[in-house]
Design an enzyme around this catalytic site. Structure first.
Site, PDB file in Angstrom:
ATOM      1  CB  CYS A   1       0.365   1.877   4.087  1.00  0.00           C
ATOM      2  SG  CYS A   1      -1.308   1.239   3.911  1.00  0.00           S
TER       3      CYS A   1
ATOM      4  CB  CYS B   1      -0.907  -0.074   1.231  1.00  0.00           C
ATOM      5  SG  CYS B   1      -1.644   1.468   1.719  1.00  0.00           S
TER       6      CYS B   1
END
Length: 116
Positions: A39, A36
């Protein structure tokens, strides 16, 4: 590459109940995943928030890919998802990366008062 926010503990399906639901202060949980991109952007923000709110907010991360039980229990569909738990119950949920200032504003109503 493992995404780790510095100074933030990692929890798993196995210890989520003890570390998050059983915690005394409110707990900010970041549901994250290695693949991600947002993230990765959020990791230093989460680290800074953990430092700034030490003693008033417990901050932990959980890897969504390796902890599917917790992810499905709380209906997490997007990464990163930030969820605040108070006394074992989810009280706030936010999806997506955000700057530190915005995150602190969003958390202001769940933070323990200084010296509480």
């Amino acid at each position: 590459m493992k995404i780790r926010a510095e100074g933030v503990a990692e929890v798993t399906d196995a210890d989520f109940t003890a570390e998050v639901l059983g915690a005394e202060p409110p707990v900010l949980v970041e549901f994250t995943a290695d693949w991600c991109g947002p993230c990765r952007q959020l990791a230093p923000v989460v680290s800074a928030v953990a430092k700034e709110t030490a003693g008033r907010l417990k901050v932990v991360q959980i890897d969504a890919d390796t902890n599917p039980d917790t992810v499905s229990r709380y209906g997490v569909l997007s990464m990163p998802t930030l969820m605040v738990f108070r006394q074992g119950e989810p009280v706030k949920s936010m999806v997506g990366a955000r700057p530190k200032r915005r995150l602190l504003v969003e958390l202001s109503d769940v933070l323990e008062p200084v010296g509480a």
